[in-house]
Design an enzyme around this catalytic site. Sequence first.
Site, PDB file in Angstrom:
ATOM      1  N   GLU A   1     -15.880  11.209  25.317  1.00 28.11           N
ATOM      2  CA  GLU A   1     -15.902  10.514  24.033  1.00 28.11           C
ATOM      3  C   GLU A   1     -17.198  10.763  23.270  1.00 28.11           C
ATOM      4  O   GLU A   1     -18.285  10.783  23.851  1.00 28.11           O
ATOM      5  CB  GLU A   1     -15.749   9.010  24.275  1.00 28.11           C
ATOM      6  CG  GLU A   1     -15.725   8.162  23.012  1.00 28.11           C
ATOM      7  CD  GLU A   1     -15.492   6.692  23.313  1.00 28.11           C
ATOM      8  OE1 GLU A   1     -15.306   5.925  22.346  1.00 28.11           O
ATOM      9  OE2 GLU A   1     -15.486   6.304  24.491  1.00 28.11           O
TER      10      GLU A   1
ATOM     11  N   GLU B   1      -9.072  -0.561  19.624  1.00 24.89           N
ATOM     12  CA  GLU B   1     -10.398  -0.898  20.156  1.00 24.89           C
ATOM     13  C   GLU B   1     -11.252  -1.483  19.032  1.00 24.89           C
ATOM     14  O   GLU B   1     -12.314  -0.968  18.691  1.00 24.89           O
ATOM     15  CB  GLU B   1     -11.066   0.341  20.777  1.00 24.89           C
ATOM     16  CG  GLU B   1     -12.183  -0.022  21.734  1.00 24.89           C
ATOM     17  CD  GLU B   1     -12.935   1.185  22.251  1.00 24.89           C
ATOM     18  OE1 GLU B   1     -13.124   1.266  23.476  1.00 24.89           O
ATOM     19  OE2 GLU B   1     -13.351   2.040  21.446  1.00 24.89           O
TER      20      GLU B   1
END
Length: 278
Positions: free
Chosen positions: A155, A256
């Site tokens: 990420e 998220e």
Amino acid sequence: MGSTDHRFTVNLSILFTELPLLERPAAARAAGFTAVELWWPWVDAPVPEQSELDALRSALQDAGTQLTGLNFYAGQLPGPDRGALSVPGEESEKFRRNIDVAADFAQSLGCKALNALYGNRVEGVPEAEQDELALENLKLAARAADRIGATLLIEALNAAESPKCPIVSAPKAIEIVDKVNEATGLGNATFLMDLYHLAMNGEDLHRIIDEHTAKTGHVQIADNPGRGAPGTGELDFGDLLGRLKKAGYEGWIGLEYKPGDQPSASSFGWLPAPLRSA
């Protein structure tokens, strides 16, 4: 937001945090979701007691929720002190002790995606040494993921909130993905495309989707600015999710985002109830 063929999964480490961990899967299910994801829930315990692992597994199963993504141990999340695998000493050792524990827990729930967060830069240690350590640990993580038939996610964060993190752009994350795949020969390292972080970095989201979807294993969303639900900021998620679909992305979309002052269950008005269940 309009119709979409995407499948949505709720991150229980940022949503429903007004509830104890073991109550969150049932709350997500009550809100209409059948899929959830998690950061490593035990920030001080890369190897928690078996009873804690068993209790969380039971809570997920009893709620009827599928675990679709799990972070390896990454220290304190959220916050700037995130990541562990590239940090020399105790943190990277914790990461290594966690690898098989996290992989086995994921396998027991049919979870097929494991996220490995790079650590912050450490002063007094050459960056090349930190990157070498990171690659060795990512190779171990990739092999553990391969053992359970899962993908490894890499990420990119954002420089404003994580100024010491060395992976703060899509191209840099893709570079790490390619290095891991070249080193292991497994081909199971993929890009975690977090549209909030990339937007915070000022990157061209259309270009990233067009150029990097083929190497993307998971997508996460939150609006920008503010990291709230879609519709609270400036991002056009109808456009972005449509572009992802056109680019061939068929994986999960992880929610998220921060619910704000309202209960988490009240933050899903942007997503019609029929679209929440996988």
